[in-house]
Design a protein around this motif. Structure first.
Motif, short mmCIF file in Angstrom:
data_model
loop_
_atom_site.label_atom_id
_atom_site.label_comp_id
_atom_site.label_asym_id
_atom_site.label_seq_id
_atom_site.Cartn_x
_atom_site.Cartn_y
_atom_site.Cartn_z
N GLN A 143 33.87 7.67 26.08
CA GLN A 143 32.70 6.80 26.37
C GLN A 143 31.41 7.40 25.80
O GLN A 143 30.37 6.75 25.82
CB GLN A 143 32.50 6.62 27.88
CG GLN A 143 33.53 5.73 28.56
CD GLN A 143 34.80 6.49 28.90
OE1 GLN A 143 34.73 7.61 29.38
NE2 GLN A 143 35.94 5.89 28.60
N ALA A 144 31.45 8.64 25.36
CA ALA A 144 30.20 9.32 25.01
C ALA A 144 29.85 9.14 23.54
O ALA A 144 30.71 8.94 22.69
CB ALA A 144 30.34 10.81 25.30
N ARG A 145 28.54 9.20 23.27
CA ARG A 145 28.08 9.19 21.88
C ARG A 145 26.89 10.12 21.78
O ARG A 145 26.23 10.40 22.79
CB ARG A 145 27.74 7.78 21.42
CG ARG A 145 26.83 7.06 22.36
CD ARG A 145 26.65 5.60 22.01
NE ARG A 145 25.59 5.07 22.85
CZ ARG A 145 25.74 4.72 24.12
NH1 ARG A 145 26.93 4.80 24.69
NH2 ARG A 145 24.72 4.29 24.83
N GLY A 158 35.57 12.27 29.42
CA GLY A 158 34.44 11.37 29.18
C GLY A 158 34.09 11.20 27.71
O GLY A 158 33.21 10.41 27.35
N LEU A 159 34.81 11.92 26.85
CA LEU A 159 34.47 11.87 25.42
C LEU A 159 34.59 10.46 24.83
O LEU A 159 33.79 10.06 23.98
CB LEU A 159 35.39 12.85 24.66
CG LEU A 159 35.05 13.12 23.20
CD1 LEU A 159 33.66 13.77 23.09
CD2 LEU A 159 36.09 14.05 22.57
N SER A 195 24.33 14.65 24.25
CA SER A 195 24.62 13.27 24.65
C SER A 195 23.93 12.98 25.97
O SER A 195 23.68 13.89 26.75
CB SER A 195 26.14 13.09 24.80
OG SER A 195 26.44 11.78 25.22
N ASP A 196 23.65 11.71 26.21
CA ASP A 196 23.12 11.32 27.53
C ASP A 196 24.24 10.91 28.47
O ASP A 196 24.02 10.71 29.66
CB ASP A 196 22.12 10.16 27.40
CG ASP A 196 20.74 10.65 26.94
OD1 ASP A 196 20.43 11.84 27.17
OD2 ASP A 196 20.00 9.84 26.34
N GLN A 197 25.45 10.76 27.90
CA GLN A 197 26.59 10.45 28.76
C GLN A 197 27.25 11.75 29.22
O GLN A 197 27.16 12.77 28.53
CB GLN A 197 27.63 9.61 28.01
CG GLN A 197 27.24 8.16 27.81
CD GLN A 197 26.41 7.97 26.56
OE1 GLN A 197 26.69 8.59 25.54
NE2 GLN A 197 25.40 7.13 26.63
N SER A 198 27.94 11.67 30.34
CA SER A 198 28.60 12.86 30.87
C SER A 198 29.86 13.18 30.07
O SER A 198 30.75 12.34 29.92
CB SER A 198 28.93 12.59 32.34
OG SER A 198 30.02 13.35 32.74
N VAL A 199 29.90 14.40 29.51
CA VAL A 199 31.10 14.90 28.83
C VAL A 199 31.41 16.23 29.50
O VAL A 199 30.53 17.07 29.61
CB VAL A 199 30.82 15.15 27.32
CG1 VAL A 199 32.04 15.72 26.63
CG2 VAL A 199 30.35 13.88 26.63
N LEU A 253 31.73 14.75 19.24
CA LEU A 253 31.11 13.44 19.49
C LEU A 253 31.23 12.56 18.24
O LEU A 253 31.17 13.08 17.12
CB LEU A 253 29.63 13.63 19.86
CG LEU A 253 29.38 14.25 21.23
CD1 LEU A 253 27.92 14.68 21.36
CD2 LEU A 253 29.75 13.27 22.35
N THR A 266 23.10 11.15 21.18
CA THR A 266 21.90 10.34 21.42
C THR A 266 21.31 9.91 20.08
O THR A 266 21.61 10.49 19.03
CB THR A 266 20.83 11.15 22.17
OG1 THR A 266 20.43 12.24 21.33
CG2 THR A 266 21.36 11.68 23.49
#
Ligand code: GDP
Length: 337
Positions: A197-199, A194-195, A157-161, A231, A201
């Motif tokens: 908000q995460a997806r 943070g899960l 993911s590009d979001q922080s998890v 994810l 990529t």
């Protein structure tokens, strides 16, 4: 080399890579953590052409330290594919020095997280690229290119998890538990901050959608593979695709790290069967070590076909041999006995 020449070379390499297999596969995805994941990923990279293999790597262990983004699993995979990894340690570079770390210590920094000088160079460039607005996926692609890695390595993911371990002392961020506390506190459970908000990529989703085989590397099921599966839409994509896992537990023990300790603490069966059961709803095939041959019937009882071999990857040749066996068994379509 011209682009069409390159794709011709790739085509020839692909044909070579699959020429000895019964059911040719064109797109393989490997799900990986650090140590065990990196070793098998390196083996797969020796068997498959760059356009046949995508390695999706856990980022739940990532954290910020000294202003740098530390990505332990991704860096271990990159260093292994580039063949510049430390030969024993399971993290960091070969031929490493620690002058920066020593100096930070002298200046009063509590240096519980070790980073070598060469390693810091890569971290500085990653910081610079992230600060310039590149996504983690773009940064890893750039670093891979600079290290000479030709296979695709994707952060999940590009979001922080961030993996948080629940212990009797409270919640500990993963590296605090893993490195600072040397995995001593009992793991009562875990969650991924943070899960929500995460997806995954776009590159991860595409690789999973196009895969005709997904390999679960011999990584820690809880803190390396589960975060990828957690994810949105990943588990569904994996469930639609043929899968095979390699057991990270051999003879009831982990070769490195807390996988066996964690299994015991959450009440799982500390064995290859426990691993197969953990992934059971997603698995078609399972590779277990020759030391665990007697567990084959228990794996079959889960409706999963199994292959027994030497799964300990001591050197580059072992990695390539195990990867070839995994690919060949996954394609053999041998029924569950
Ligand atoms: P981490 O994120 O650095 O902990 O790395 P991983 O989750 O990818 O790997 C940890 C797991 O790798 C441990 O459970 C080890 O038992 C397993 N492992 C390490 N080397 C080998 C190997 O050569 N063969 C197998 N089968 N498992 C291995």
């Amino acid at each position: 080399m011209a682009v069409d020449q390159k794709s011709e070379v790739r085509g020839q390499r692909s044909a070579q890579a699959i020429s000895n297999t019964q059911y040719p596969i064109s797109q393989v995805v490997a799900l990986a953590g650090g140590v065990g994941g990196a070793k098998l990923a390196h083996g797969l990279a020796q068997q498959l052409a760059p356009d046949q293999l995508t390695i999706i790597v856990n980022t739940g262990d990532d954290f910020e330290h000294l202003g740098l983004l530390i990505c332990p699993d991704i860096d271990t995979v990159l260093y292994n594919l580039a063949e510049v990894q430390h030969p024993q340690q399971g993290w960091g570079r070969a031929d490493e020095s620690f002058q920066v770390l020593e100096e930070t210590k002298r200046l009063g920094h509590d240096a519980w997280f070790r980073l070598g000088d060469r390693d810091i160079a890569l971290h500085l460039l990653r910081r610079q690229m992230l600060d310039a607005g590149m996504s983690l996926t773009e940064v890893i692609a750039a670093l891979a290119r600079r290290l000479g890695v030709t296979h695709l390595v994707l952060p999940m993911s590009d979001q922080s998890v961030r993996t948080i371990i629940h212990t009797p002392e409270g919640e500990l961020p993963f590296q605090e538990y893993f490195v600072h506390r040397r995995t001593e506190p009992t793991m009562l459970g875990m969650h991924m901050a943070g899960l929500e908000q995460a997806r995954p990529t776009a590159a991860v989703s595409t690789a999973l959608a196009e895969a005709d085989l997904i390999i679960f590397c011999p990584s820690n099921p809880y803190v390396s593979i589960d975060p990828i599966l957690a994810l949105p839409s990943v588990r569904e994509a994996v469930a639609r695709t043929p899968t095979i896992a390699v057991s990270p537990i051999i003879g009831g023990r982990a070769l490195k790290g807390p996988a066996a300790k964690m299994m015991a603490e959450v009440g799982a069966d500390v064995s290859a069967v426990g691993v197969a059961r953990h992934y059971a709803d997603l698995l078609d095939a399972f590779v277990l070590d020759q030391a665990d041959r007697r567990l084959v019937d228990a794996i079959s009882a889960l409706g999963i076909r199994s292959f027994v071999t030497d799964t300990i990857m001591r050197d580059k040749t072992d990695r390539a041999r195990l990867a070839a066996e995994v690919l060949s068994f996954a394609q053999s379509r041998k029924p569950v006995p």
